[in-house]
Write a protein that holds these residues in place. Sequence first.
Motif, PDB file in Angstrom:
ATOM      1  N   ALA A  35       0.086   9.502  -5.679  1.00  0.00           N
ATOM      2  CA  ALA A  35       0.588   8.161  -5.999  1.00  0.00           C
ATOM      3  C   ALA A  35       2.107   8.118  -5.892  1.00  0.00           C
ATOM      4  O   ALA A  35       2.675   7.130  -5.401  1.00  0.00           O
ATOM      5  CB  ALA A  35       0.143   7.742  -7.391  1.00  0.00           C
ATOM      6  N   TYR A  36       2.786   9.197  -6.335  1.00  0.00           N
ATOM      7  CA  TYR A  36       4.240   9.265  -6.187  1.00  0.00           C
ATOM      8  C   TYR A  36       4.636   9.259  -4.714  1.00  0.00           C
ATOM      9  O   TYR A  36       5.649   8.668  -4.345  1.00  0.00           O
ATOM     10  CB  TYR A  36       4.812  10.517  -6.848  1.00  0.00           C
ATOM     11  CG  TYR A  36       4.728  10.546  -8.357  1.00  0.00           C
ATOM     12  CD1 TYR A  36       4.650   9.380  -9.106  1.00  0.00           C
ATOM     13  CD2 TYR A  36       4.714  11.743  -9.042  1.00  0.00           C
ATOM     14  CE1 TYR A  36       4.577   9.411 -10.490  1.00  0.00           C
ATOM     15  CE2 TYR A  36       4.640  11.789 -10.417  1.00  0.00           C
ATOM     16  CZ  TYR A  36       4.570  10.622 -11.136  1.00  0.00           C
ATOM     17  OH  TYR A  36       4.497  10.660 -12.502  1.00  0.00           O
ATOM     18  N   LEU A  38       2.796   7.941  -2.259  1.00  0.00           N
ATOM     19  CA  LEU A  38       2.391   6.670  -1.648  1.00  0.00           C
ATOM     20  C   LEU A  38       3.358   5.530  -1.953  1.00  0.00           C
ATOM     21  O   LEU A  38       3.469   4.595  -1.153  1.00  0.00           O
ATOM     22  CB  LEU A  38       0.984   6.291  -2.105  1.00  0.00           C
ATOM     23  CG  LEU A  38      -0.133   7.087  -1.464  1.00  0.00           C
ATOM     24  CD1 LEU A  38      -1.456   6.780  -2.132  1.00  0.00           C
ATOM     25  CD2 LEU A  38      -0.215   6.805   0.019  1.00  0.00           C
ATOM     26  N   ALA A  39       4.061   5.577  -3.062  1.00  0.00           N
ATOM     27  CA  ALA A  39       4.975   4.487  -3.415  1.00  0.00           C
ATOM     28  C   ALA A  39       6.078   4.299  -2.366  1.00  0.00           C
ATOM     29  O   ALA A  39       6.212   3.208  -1.808  1.00  0.00           O
ATOM     30  CB  ALA A  39       5.548   4.704  -4.804  1.00  0.00           C
ATOM     31  N   PRO A  40       6.862   5.326  -2.041  1.00  0.00           N
ATOM     32  CA  PRO A  40       7.885   5.110  -1.009  1.00  0.00           C
ATOM     33  C   PRO A  40       7.287   4.931   0.390  1.00  0.00           C
ATOM     34  O   PRO A  40       7.808   4.158   1.195  1.00  0.00           O
ATOM     35  CB  PRO A  40       8.759   6.352  -1.074  1.00  0.00           C
ATOM     36  CG  PRO A  40       7.955   7.381  -1.752  1.00  0.00           C
ATOM     37  CD  PRO A  40       6.995   6.656  -2.648  1.00  0.00           C
ATOM     38  N   LEU A  41       6.184   5.642   0.682  1.00  0.00           N
ATOM     39  CA  LEU A  41       5.549   5.474   1.993  1.00  0.00           C
ATOM     40  C   LEU A  41       5.025   4.055   2.166  1.00  0.00           C
ATOM     41  O   LEU A  41       5.137   3.471   3.250  1.00  0.00           O
ATOM     42  CB  LEU A  41       4.412   6.484   2.174  1.00  0.00           C
ATOM     43  CG  LEU A  41       4.807   7.935   2.371  1.00  0.00           C
ATOM     44  CD1 LEU A  41       3.573   8.831   2.377  1.00  0.00           C
ATOM     45  CD2 LEU A  41       5.591   8.103   3.650  1.00  0.00           C
ATOM     46  N   GLY A  42       4.455   3.493   1.106  1.00  0.00           N
ATOM     47  CA  GLY A  42       3.958   2.121   1.166  1.00  0.00           C
ATOM     48  C   GLY A  42       5.084   1.123   1.345  1.00  0.00           C
ATOM     49  O   GLY A  42       4.969   0.165   2.119  1.00  0.00           O
ATOM     50  N   ALA A  43       6.200   1.343   0.639  1.00  0.00           N
ATOM     51  CA  ALA A  43       7.343   0.441   0.772  1.00  0.00           C
ATOM     52  C   ALA A  43       7.928   0.506   2.182  1.00  0.00           C
ATOM     53  O   ALA A  43       8.226  -0.531   2.792  1.00  0.00           O
ATOM     54  CB  ALA A  43       8.406   0.794  -0.265  1.00  0.00           C
ATOM     55  N   LEU A  44       8.079   1.710   2.723  1.00  0.00           N
ATOM     56  CA  LEU A  44       8.595   1.851   4.089  1.00  0.00           C
ATOM     57  C   LEU A  44       7.630   1.271   5.115  1.00  0.00           C
ATOM     58  O   LEU A  44       8.053   0.618   6.076  1.00  0.00           O
ATOM     59  CB  LEU A  44       8.873   3.320   4.402  1.00  0.00           C
ATOM     60  CG  LEU A  44      10.110   3.912   3.763  1.00  0.00           C
ATOM     61  CD1 LEU A  44      10.159   5.414   3.992  1.00  0.00           C
ATOM     62  CD2 LEU A  44      11.363   3.249   4.291  1.00  0.00           C
ATOM     63  N   SER A  45       6.328   1.497   4.930  1.00  0.00           N
ATOM     64  CA  SER A  45       5.334   0.942   5.850  1.00  0.00           C
ATOM     65  C   SER A  45       5.384  -0.581   5.838  1.00  0.00           C
ATOM     66  O   SER A  45       5.371  -1.217   6.897  1.00  0.00           O
ATOM     67  CB  SER A  45       3.925   1.416   5.481  1.00  0.00           C
ATOM     68  OG  SER A  45       3.819   2.804   5.623  1.00  0.00           O
ATOM     69  N   ILE A  79      -2.538  10.045   3.580  1.00  0.00           N
ATOM     70  CA  ILE A  79      -2.427  10.306   2.144  1.00  0.00           C
ATOM     71  C   ILE A  79      -3.130   9.207   1.352  1.00  0.00           C
ATOM     72  O   ILE A  79      -3.803   9.477   0.354  1.00  0.00           O
ATOM     73  CB  ILE A  79      -0.955  10.444   1.722  1.00  0.00           C
ATOM     74  CG1 ILE A  79      -0.354  11.690   2.369  1.00  0.00           C
ATOM     75  CG2 ILE A  79      -0.828  10.537   0.210  1.00  0.00           C
ATOM     76  CD1 ILE A  79       1.139  11.819   2.199  1.00  0.00           C
ATOM     77  N   GLY A  80      -3.008   7.974   1.810  1.00  0.00           N
ATOM     78  CA  GLY A  80      -3.680   6.865   1.130  1.00  0.00           C
ATOM     79  C   GLY A  80      -5.187   7.004   1.149  1.00  0.00           C
ATOM     80  O   GLY A  80      -5.856   6.739   0.145  1.00  0.00           O
ATOM     81  N   MET A  81      -5.744   7.435   2.268  1.00  0.00           N
ATOM     82  CA  MET A  81      -7.198   7.574   2.332  1.00  0.00           C
ATOM     83  C   MET A  81      -7.684   8.783   1.536  1.00  0.00           C
ATOM     84  O   MET A  81      -8.759   8.747   0.937  1.00  0.00           O
ATOM     85  CB  MET A  81      -7.679   7.659   3.780  1.00  0.00           C
ATOM     86  CG  MET A  81      -7.698   6.319   4.471  1.00  0.00           C
ATOM     87  SD  MET A  81      -8.369   4.941   3.510  1.00  0.00           S
ATOM     88  CE  MET A  81      -9.962   5.506   3.030  1.00  0.00           C
ATOM     89  N   TYR A  85     -10.223   8.318  -1.419  1.00  0.00           N
ATOM     90  CA  TYR A  85     -11.458   9.120  -1.406  1.00  0.00           C
ATOM     91  C   TYR A  85     -11.683   9.801  -2.758  1.00  0.00           C
ATOM     92  O   TYR A  85     -12.775   9.734  -3.332  1.00  0.00           O
ATOM     93  CB  TYR A  85     -11.379  10.149  -0.279  1.00  0.00           C
ATOM     94  CG  TYR A  85     -12.448  11.207  -0.333  1.00  0.00           C
ATOM     95  CD1 TYR A  85     -13.752  10.933   0.048  1.00  0.00           C
ATOM     96  CD2 TYR A  85     -12.146  12.490  -0.773  1.00  0.00           C
ATOM     97  CE1 TYR A  85     -14.739  11.913  -0.003  1.00  0.00           C
ATOM     98  CE2 TYR A  85     -13.112  13.470  -0.827  1.00  0.00           C
ATOM     99  CZ  TYR A  85     -14.410  13.171  -0.447  1.00  0.00           C
ATOM    100  OH  TYR A  85     -15.372  14.136  -0.505  1.00  0.00           O
ATOM    101  N   HIS A  86     -10.657  10.446  -3.267  1.00  0.00           N
ATOM    102  CA  HIS A  86     -10.801  11.139  -4.556  1.00  0.00           C
ATOM    103  C   HIS A  86     -11.011  10.157  -5.703  1.00  0.00           C
ATOM    104  O   HIS A  86     -11.790  10.421  -6.619  1.00  0.00           O
ATOM    105  CB  HIS A  86      -9.591  12.033  -4.826  1.00  0.00           C
ATOM    106  CG  HIS A  86      -9.583  13.273  -4.008  1.00  0.00           C
ATOM    107  ND1 HIS A  86     -10.477  14.294  -4.189  1.00  0.00           N
ATOM    108  CD2 HIS A  86      -8.793  13.657  -2.975  1.00  0.00           C
ATOM    109  CE1 HIS A  86     -10.244  15.257  -3.325  1.00  0.00           C
ATOM    110  NE2 HIS A  86      -9.213  14.888  -2.563  1.00  0.00           N
ATOM    111  N   GLY A  87     -10.322   9.034  -5.666  1.00  0.00           N
ATOM    112  CA  GLY A  87     -10.513   8.026  -6.693  1.00  0.00           C
ATOM    113  C   GLY A  87     -11.917   7.464  -6.690  1.00  0.00           C
ATOM    114  O   GLY A  87     -12.538   7.292  -7.747  1.00  0.00           O
ATOM    115  N   MET A  88     -12.446   7.186  -5.504  1.00  0.00           N
ATOM    116  CA  MET A  88     -13.812   6.661  -5.414  1.00  0.00           C
ATOM    117  C   MET A  88     -14.827   7.717  -5.833  1.00  0.00           C
ATOM    118  O   MET A  88     -15.844   7.382  -6.446  1.00  0.00           O
ATOM    119  CB  MET A  88     -14.102   6.177  -3.992  1.00  0.00           C
ATOM    120  CG  MET A  88     -15.447   5.507  -3.865  1.00  0.00           C
ATOM    121  SD  MET A  88     -15.714   4.124  -4.985  1.00  0.00           S
ATOM    122  CE  MET A  88     -14.638   2.911  -4.294  1.00  0.00           C
TER     123      MET A  88
END
Length: 131
Positions: A35-36, A38-45, A79-81, A85-88
């Motif tokens: 999650a740490y 994914l936060a910057p990767l999501g913002a950059l994406s 990383i998001g998938m 996957y682990h969350g599901m």
Amino acid sequence: MSIPTHFKSGRTGPGAAYVSDHEGSVHARFMRLSAYALAPLGALSAWWLVGVVGKPLEGVRAEIGRPVPAIVLLAFAVIGMIHAYHGMNEIIVDYVHDEALKERAHKANKWAAIAIAAAWTLAILLIAAPK
């Protein structure tokens, strides 16, 4: 004043089922760290994807074809998938009680995560590939 209970701490006795075996700590640490990431990767994406809105296809290819945006978008997808996957899987473990259905749900979750990550990766590579 105390209320007597039958719970006994430790791995044996009536309370053994309620004692943590620390199996979840690795999962929790992975979910927190991913999650740490994914936060910057999501913002950059989001920044790059919003930046290509309204551009012609060649402009989008030029923008996403550069190494940094392509790597960020691919890392976000993978990383998001894995995170999803682990969350599901945890949701399946918690809420699906039929063993046969649980096994099918785990398999469907695995293949869905692979398919989504592969489709995202292929789409980025096809957009970024020079024509």
